[in-house]
Design a protein around this motif. Structure first.
Motif, PDB file in Angstrom:
ATOM      1  N   LEU A  46      59.932  -4.273   6.810  1.00 19.37           N
ATOM      2  CA  LEU A  46      60.816  -3.433   6.003  1.00 19.37           C
ATOM      3  C   LEU A  46      60.264  -2.022   5.848  1.00 19.37           C
ATOM      4  O   LEU A  46      61.006  -1.037   5.965  1.00 19.37           O
ATOM      5  CB  LEU A  46      61.039  -4.084   4.631  1.00 19.37           C
ATOM      6  CG  LEU A  46      62.003  -3.383   3.694  1.00 19.37           C
ATOM      7  CD1 LEU A  46      63.357  -3.195   4.349  1.00 19.37           C
ATOM      8  CD2 LEU A  46      62.189  -4.186   2.402  1.00 19.37           C
ATOM      9  N   SER A  47      58.940  -1.892   5.613  1.00 21.19           N
ATOM     10  CA  SER A  47      58.412  -0.545   5.436  1.00 21.19           C
ATOM     11  C   SER A  47      58.559   0.246   6.733  1.00 21.19           C
ATOM     12  O   SER A  47      58.800   1.454   6.712  1.00 21.19           O
ATOM     13  CB  SER A  47      56.963  -0.577   4.954  1.00 21.19           C
ATOM     14  OG  SER A  47      56.202  -1.452   5.734  1.00 21.19           O
ATOM     15  N   ALA A  48      58.455  -0.448   7.888  1.00 14.52           N
ATOM     16  CA  ALA A  48      58.580   0.257   9.168  1.00 14.52           C
ATOM     17  C   ALA A  48      60.014   0.700   9.439  1.00 14.52           C
ATOM     18  O   ALA A  48      60.251   1.848   9.845  1.00 14.52           O
ATOM     19  CB  ALA A  48      58.072  -0.625  10.306  1.00 14.52           C
ATOM     20  N   ILE A  49      60.987  -0.183   9.210  1.00 18.42           N
ATOM     21  CA  ILE A  49      62.367   0.230   9.529  1.00 18.42           C
ATOM     22  C   ILE A  49      62.869   1.251   8.521  1.00 18.42           C
ATOM     23  O   ILE A  49      63.633   2.159   8.862  1.00 18.42           O
ATOM     24  CB  ILE A  49      63.340  -0.972   9.628  1.00 18.42           C
ATOM     25  CG1 ILE A  49      64.670  -0.484  10.226  1.00 18.42           C
ATOM     26  CG2 ILE A  49      63.613  -1.626   8.308  1.00 18.42           C
ATOM     27  CD1 ILE A  49      65.330  -1.378  11.168  1.00 18.42           C
ATOM     28  N   LEU A  50      62.387   1.134   7.288  1.00 18.80           N
ATOM     29  CA  LEU A  50      62.755   2.122   6.275  1.00 18.80           C
ATOM     30  C   LEU A  50      62.279   3.505   6.705  1.00 18.80           C
ATOM     31  O   LEU A  50      63.019   4.489   6.627  1.00 18.80           O
ATOM     32  CB  LEU A  50      62.107   1.714   4.954  1.00 18.80           C
ATOM     33  CG  LEU A  50      62.579   2.438   3.718  1.00 18.80           C
ATOM     34  CD1 LEU A  50      63.979   1.984   3.376  1.00 18.80           C
ATOM     35  CD2 LEU A  50      61.657   2.136   2.548  1.00 18.80           C
ATOM     36  N   SER A  51      61.031   3.570   7.196  1.00 19.31           N
ATOM     37  CA  SER A  51      60.497   4.856   7.648  1.00 19.31           C
ATOM     38  C   SER A  51      61.293   5.382   8.833  1.00 19.31           C
ATOM     39  O   SER A  51      61.558   6.582   8.930  1.00 19.31           O
ATOM     40  CB  SER A  51      59.034   4.716   8.041  1.00 19.31           C
ATOM     41  OG  SER A  51      58.315   4.105   7.009  1.00 19.31           O
ATOM     42  N   LEU A  52      61.693   4.447   9.754  1.00 20.70           N
ATOM     43  CA  LEU A  52      62.472   4.862  10.919  1.00 20.70           C
ATOM     44  C   LEU A  52      63.795   5.503  10.479  1.00 20.70           C
ATOM     45  O   LEU A  52      64.166   6.574  10.957  1.00 20.70           O
ATOM     46  CB  LEU A  52      62.740   3.652  11.827  1.00 20.70           C
ATOM     47  CG  LEU A  52      63.784   3.817  12.930  1.00 20.70           C
ATOM     48  CD1 LEU A  52      63.358   4.881  13.928  1.00 20.70           C
ATOM     49  CD2 LEU A  52      64.027   2.495  13.660  1.00 20.70           C
ATOM     50  N   VAL A  53      64.477   4.853   9.535  1.00 24.20           N
ATOM     51  CA  VAL A  53      65.772   5.370   9.090  1.00 24.20           C
ATOM     52  C   VAL A  53      65.600   6.690   8.336  1.00 24.20           C
ATOM     53  O   VAL A  53      66.442   7.577   8.433  1.00 24.20           O
ATOM     54  CB  VAL A  53      66.500   4.312   8.223  1.00 24.20           C
ATOM     55  CG1 VAL A  53      67.713   4.901   7.538  1.00 24.20           C
ATOM     56  CG2 VAL A  53      66.911   3.132   9.086  1.00 24.20           C
TER      57      VAL A  53
ATOM     58  N   SER B 186      67.037  -6.387   6.835  1.00 24.64           N
ATOM     59  CA  SER B 186      65.699  -6.572   6.305  1.00 24.64           C
ATOM     60  C   SER B 186      65.670  -6.480   4.779  1.00 24.64           C
ATOM     61  O   SER B 186      64.888  -7.160   4.124  1.00 24.64           O
ATOM     62  CB  SER B 186      64.774  -5.527   6.898  1.00 24.64           C
ATOM     63  OG  SER B 186      63.482  -6.002   6.955  1.00 24.64           O
ATOM     64  N   ARG B 502      61.511   8.894  17.184  1.00 23.18           N
ATOM     65  CA  ARG B 502      62.560   9.641  16.517  1.00 23.18           C
ATOM     66  C   ARG B 502      62.013  10.928  15.898  1.00 23.18           C
ATOM     67  O   ARG B 502      62.641  11.991  15.990  1.00 23.18           O
ATOM     68  CB  ARG B 502      63.195   8.780  15.420  1.00 23.18           C
ATOM     69  CG  ARG B 502      64.374   9.462  14.773  1.00 23.18           C
ATOM     70  CD  ARG B 502      65.046   8.598  13.737  1.00 23.18           C
ATOM     71  NE  ARG B 502      66.299   9.233  13.321  1.00 23.18           N
ATOM     72  CZ  ARG B 502      67.048   8.800  12.333  1.00 23.18           C
ATOM     73  NH1 ARG B 502      66.702   7.741  11.648  1.00 23.18           N
ATOM     74  NH2 ARG B 502      68.170   9.434  12.016  1.00 23.18           N
TER      75      ARG B 502
END
Lengths: 67, 648
Positions: A46-53, B186, B502
């Protein structure tokens, strides 16, 4: 070899001190195996995808103290 | 291409619907001629189903507020100033909400079928082991096919939607917007895993400590007020929690691969959507695999489940070879490096094999058929302290092997196909997702079936059959846990790569890829903060279980004291009150760790920028991965060490 030894009842059955000790271990382990452990799967993803978004946010407004 | 993806998604959903109808059409009290027993069974079955729905209803309220709030935050915060004509924020927000809804939906379907299939497995066990096995397995299959079908459908629909509403936009922006879908999945997994984990363990610990230790009544005894909450908890934790977790991994690893490959495959639709195609291809393969196993008697059950996983892995490797050769160009370039489709297939294969190996290693460390757990069991002879010392040591030790396998499964893809390779390896690890989920959901169904048999007072022979189903499920559940952790680690690394890709695209002058240097003070500091997070997070969730269990124990004790006739079985305990305590505790205690996970990267990025976030992510991935394996295996080992002493 060892398993057969245990299965023959040599190490104790239900209600013995050995069984009680095993139950304590199981209870200690309950939150390890079913709460904190599996929740860590979410922490790493979650911390990784949050940062990606939120990359555009970081680039546009981020680095308040460093830039 | 899109039509093919949507068709296979609908095919998967069709299979799930077929099994769903098949299971629910079985009359609940089939084969029971004793009206008293039938009445008891119906009552317990509906109490579990009601408890499960009560928890979901309460949880959905929180999820709704979160979805709306966070959706608005996304819409406001993440517009890219370079492309003022595209409202990334709003579209990402839409993807996010769709990801949330689909994850919630698949959790709901899983819980429904698990609470329908449990009692029907019990009654089927009256007839034969073969019938009971097929009811439990087909209940699991609803979850497996339904979830993957929904994931593929969601990803294809959001792609079509974005193509239609923001036409002509660069493909990499489209894919970055799609990442919102993974974030949605997630986020729901956070609720399901943390909230579900607290629910199930509060009920379990409460039921065990008062029931077994203080009152001396056996497991799954209907006189225990927390017994329904405990059975609901099995579903909440192992069906909804595991399902949402793996749905998240599937959606996120796919999104990561989409983002990384977007620039290279901008004009090649087959190659661009290849990551979604991998999941879609799994649907027919898994259906075929389901028909390859036969169970006639008790000893066939455990090998049949393991066979499912191995055949699915082998078959998908063969099919994926041809799919990769067809979908990807022979040579292509990503971030200045030249790769081939064969390279990508090697990455896929590495992930698939590594997943199986980590799973089998998890089984080795947590099954009582092997030496590690037997040592822990023997250590109980000298008391609980030695038992705990051995169990902790086992957990730490087990992390070494799994992490080494994962390290190799990162190194090989990275050398073959760079960051894209890592993302494909993560998807490869989930190549058996449908079969894996089927087995994961089968576990609690079998477990519940045993509980229901005990509570309705059915004969020893029925209980023996459900025990066979349950213990086979436990072994494969251990393999499933290994898959879940392994795929989480690879997925997270792939997302980390996508994050840097990105950032580099968005701000080429900053040379972000070069600034991620171990000697950079921000990166290094971030690394330490990140490595600390999993420990702080575990501290919070474990204390929450302790606190919730305390409330539960108080309530169970109160009921034993104040309800006359409860021990004699003449008065009924208040089951709903216990479900309510677990539900409230789960939802209340879930908030602080949730804020920690979601708040830290945002705050660090806001204050210190992208390099510091990269440090935090890397730190928490490395220490979190190790801690997750150690925690899960210590706990699993203690559980099975205790079972060695079970008197049967």
């Amino acid at each position: 070899m060892q398993k057969k030894y245990i299965e023959k009842g040599n190490l104790g059955g239900k209600g013995t001190e050995t069984h009680k000790a095993a139950v304590v271990g199981d209870t200690v382990g309950d939150p390890f195996k079913d709460t904190s452990g599996p929740s860590l799967n979410i922490l790493v993803k979650l911390s990784a995808i949050l940062s990606l978004v939120f990359v555009p946010f970081f680039i546009q407004y981020g680095g308040l103290l460093t830039s | 291409m899109n039509i093919f993806l949507i068709a296979s998604a609908l095919f998967g959903l069709g299979i799930a619907l077929f099994y769903y109808i098949k299971i629910s059409k079985i009359p609940l009290t089939q084969g029971i001629d004793n009206s008293e027993e039938a009445e008891k069974l119906t009552k317990i079955h509906s109490a579990i189903a009601r408890g499960a729905m009560a928890f979901l209803k309460a949880e959905y309220k929180y999820m709704f507020y979160f979805m709306v709030g966070f959706g608005i935050l996304i819409a406001l915060l993440i517009d890219d100033p370079h492309t003022p004509e595209v409202n990334e924020g709003i579209y990402t927000s839409i993807s996010f909400i769709l990801g949330c809804i689909i994850s919630i939906l698949s959790g709901f379907i899983g819980m429904r079928i698990a609470t329908i299939g449990n009692a029907r497995t019990t009654t089927a066990a009256k007839k034969s082991i073969k019938d009971a096995f097929s009811v439990a397995l087909h209940s699991g299959a609803v979850m497996g096919f339904g979830l993957v079908g929904l994931a593929v459908l969601g990803l294809s629909l959001i792609y079509l939607f974005l193509e239609t509403f923001i036409p002509g936009v660069e493909k990499h922006i489209l894919m970055e917007v799609m990442a919102g879908f993974g974030l949605g999945g997630s986020s729901i997994a956070l609720f399901a895993r943390v909230g579900g984990g607290i629910f199930t363990k509060a009920a379990d610990v409460g039921a065990d400590l008062v029931g077994k230790v203080e009152q001396g009544i056996p497991e799954d005894d209907p006189r225990n007020p927390a017994v329904i909450a405990d059975n609901v908890g099995d579903n909440v934790g192992d069906v909804a929690g595991m399902g949402a977790d793996l749905f998240g991994s599937c959606a996120e690893s796919t999104c990561a691969a989409l983002v990384i490959g977007a620039v290279a495959f901008a004009t090649n639709l087959e190659a661009l959507l290849f990551p979604i195609l991998i999941s879609a291809v799994g649907i027919p393969i898994s259906l075929f695999t389901m028909f390859t196993i036969r169970v006639k008697e008790e000893k066939d059950v455990a090998p049949a489940l393991k066979k499912l996983l191995i055949i699915a892995t082998g078959l998908s490797a063969i099919v994926m070879f041809f799919v990769t050769m067809w979908a990807l160009p022979e040579k292509f370039e990503i971030s200045g490096e030249l790769y081939s489709n064969m390279d990508v297939f090697v990455c896929y294969l590495t992930g698939a094999i590594a997943g199986l190996l980590v799973g089998l290693l998890t089984e080795y460390y947590t099954s009582h058929d092997f030496k590690p757990v037997q040592e822990v069991a023997k250590a109980s002879e000298t008391g609980s302290a030695t038992n705990i010392i051995f169990g902790l040591s086992l957990g730490y030790h087990s992390a070494a092997g799994s992490i080494l396998i994962l390290a190799v499964s990162i190194f090989i893809p990275f050398t073959f196909a760079g960051m894209y390779g890592v993302a494909i390896a993560a998807i490869g690890m989930l190549s058996t997702l449908i079969v894996g989920l089927t087995i994961d959901a089968y576990g609690p169904v079998a477990d519940n079936a045993g509980g229901i048999a005990e509570m309705t007072g059915m004969g020893e022979s029925i209980r023996d059959r459900t025990d066979v189903l349950d213990s086979a499920g436990n072994t494969t559940a251990a393999i499933g846990k290994g898959f879940a952790i392994g795929s989480a680690i690879l997925t997270s690394l792939a997302l980390f790569s996508a994050f840097l890709t990105r950032a580099e695209l968005l701000d080429p002058q900053a040379k972000i890829m070069d600034s991620i240097n171990l000697l950079d003070p921000l990166v290094l500091t971030g690394l330490f903060v990140g490595a600390m997070l999993p420990f702080l997070f575990s501290a919070m969730t474990m204390k929450s279980v302790g606190k919730a269990a305390f409330d539960m124990i108080e309530e169970v004790r109160r009921q034993f004291r104040s309800i006359p006739g409860i021990m004699e079985g003449t008065a009924e305990p208040d089951y709903e009150k216990c479900v309510d305590i677990s539900t409230k505790a789960a939802l209340r205690e879930m908030i602080p760790p949730g804020i920690l996970i979601m708040g830290t990267p945002l705050l660090v990025g806001f204050l210190f920028g992208v390099p510091a976030v990269a440090g935090v992510l890397a730190g928490s991935l490395v220490s979190g991965g190790v801690l997750a394996i150690a925690s899960a295996n210590s706990g699993g080992a203690w559980d099975n060490a205790k079972k060695i002493y079970r008197e049967r």
